[in-house]
Design a protein around this motif. Sequence first.
Motif, PDB file in Angstrom:
ATOM      1  N   TYR A 173       2.770   8.350   2.876  1.00 12.40           N
ATOM      2  CA  TYR A 173       3.212   7.039   2.411  1.00 12.40           C
ATOM      3  C   TYR A 173       2.828   6.888   0.943  1.00 12.40           C
ATOM      4  O   TYR A 173       1.740   7.284   0.532  1.00 12.40           O
ATOM      5  N   ARG A 174       3.740   6.333   0.165  1.00 16.87           N
ATOM      6  CA  ARG A 174       3.468   6.145  -1.260  1.00 16.87           C
ATOM      7  C   ARG A 174       3.953   4.768  -1.691  1.00 16.87           C
ATOM      8  O   ARG A 174       5.064   4.368  -1.362  1.00 16.87           O
ATOM      9  N   GLN A 175       3.101   4.046  -2.394  1.00 19.21           N
ATOM     10  CA  GLN A 175       3.466   2.718  -2.885  1.00 19.21           C
ATOM     11  C   GLN A 175       3.988   2.810  -4.303  1.00 19.21           C
ATOM     12  O   GLN A 175       3.577   3.684  -5.073  1.00 19.21           O
ATOM     13  N   GLY A 176       4.851   1.885  -4.660  1.00 19.26           N
ATOM     14  CA  GLY A 176       5.408   1.878  -6.002  1.00 19.26           C
ATOM     15  C   GLY A 176       4.364   1.620  -7.079  1.00 19.26           C
ATOM     16  O   GLY A 176       4.398   2.211  -8.149  1.00 19.26           O
ATOM     17  N   GLY A 177       3.402   0.759  -6.816  1.00 22.31           N
ATOM     18  CA  GLY A 177       2.407   0.435  -7.831  1.00 22.31           C
ATOM     19  C   GLY A 177       1.249   1.413  -7.880  1.00 22.31           C
ATOM     20  O   GLY A 177       0.437   1.386  -8.801  1.00 22.31           O
ATOM     21  N   MET A 178       1.143   2.289  -6.888  1.00 26.55           N
ATOM     22  CA  MET A 178       0.040   3.244  -6.837  1.00 26.55           C
ATOM     23  C   MET A 178       0.612   4.582  -6.405  1.00 26.55           C
ATOM     24  O   MET A 178       0.362   5.057  -5.306  1.00 26.55           O
TER      25      MET A 178
ATOM     26  N   LYS B 153      -2.111   9.204   3.442  1.00 27.65           N
ATOM     27  CA  LYS B 153      -1.736   9.962   4.637  1.00 27.65           C
ATOM     28  C   LYS B 153      -2.242   9.225   5.871  1.00 27.65           C
ATOM     29  O   LYS B 153      -3.405   8.869   5.959  1.00 27.65           O
ATOM     30  N   MET B 154      -1.317   9.019   6.805  1.00 30.35           N
ATOM     31  CA  MET B 154      -1.632   8.302   8.034  1.00 30.35           C
ATOM     32  C   MET B 154      -1.286   9.195   9.225  1.00 30.35           C
ATOM     33  O   MET B 154      -0.400  10.040   9.128  1.00 30.35           O
ATOM     34  N   PRO B 155      -1.994   8.988  10.341  1.00 32.03           N
ATOM     35  CA  PRO B 155      -1.651   9.781  11.529  1.00 32.03           C
ATOM     36  C   PRO B 155      -0.332   9.331  12.130  1.00 32.03           C
ATOM     37  O   PRO B 155      -0.051   8.137  12.216  1.00 32.03           O
ATOM     38  N   GLY B 156       0.472  10.303  12.514  1.00 30.94           N
ATOM     39  CA  GLY B 156       1.755  10.025  13.161  1.00 30.94           C
ATOM     40  C   GLY B 156       1.694  10.381  14.631  1.00 30.94           C
ATOM     41  O   GLY B 156       0.658  10.240  15.280  1.00 30.94           O
TER      42      GLY B 156
END
Length: 194
Positions: free
Chosen positions: A62-67, A73-76
């Motif tokens: 996951y990547r945010q626009g401001g950061m 990384k999250m568990p799926g």
Amino acid sequence: MGATTTTQKPSLAQLQTDPLRNFKFQVMIHLANSTLDSSKRSNQLGFMSVSGLSITTDVVVYRQGGMNTTTQKMPGQSDFAPITLSRGLICGDSDIYAWLKQLFMVMQGTGGNDGSYNFRATMDIFLLDHPVTTSSVTYKAGWRVYNCWPTSIAFGDLDSGANGVELQQITLAHEGWDFKIASKYGPGSGISLP
């Protein structure tokens, strides 16, 4: 700062710290509501190898626009690998093939099944104590595998020039397992599965 030292011994190994041996194990397959003879619904089977006891969890990036200089990384979703069991082919021993035929009856609706038979099974795999110092053997570790069923059965190659035994392999799909391990070494400490 002073030098750090340690006391050296001839060997750090002790029986209590030895890893469990992987060659002493027992497999039990429990078929409930099966078309198999009632005496064969819970079998202690002799296998020469068990492989695939593993779980893998997908990584969701996951990547945010401001950061966006690094990713989070999250568990799926987690998935359990298929389990493969191998053993020699023995005359009169057709339980595994009968289990696969039961799957065909359910899936194809070819009769002999009124819908109450279930081809899914619970399987217990126990790692036994070694060395054995008593007349009974303690279970030191165990896996309970849920809702397993055969996805494939394979037989070894036939070769007139070989000097070996005929093998059969069964691969099982399943919906996960529980794992337990004994808290300490010795014949008095063991596990039992739920």
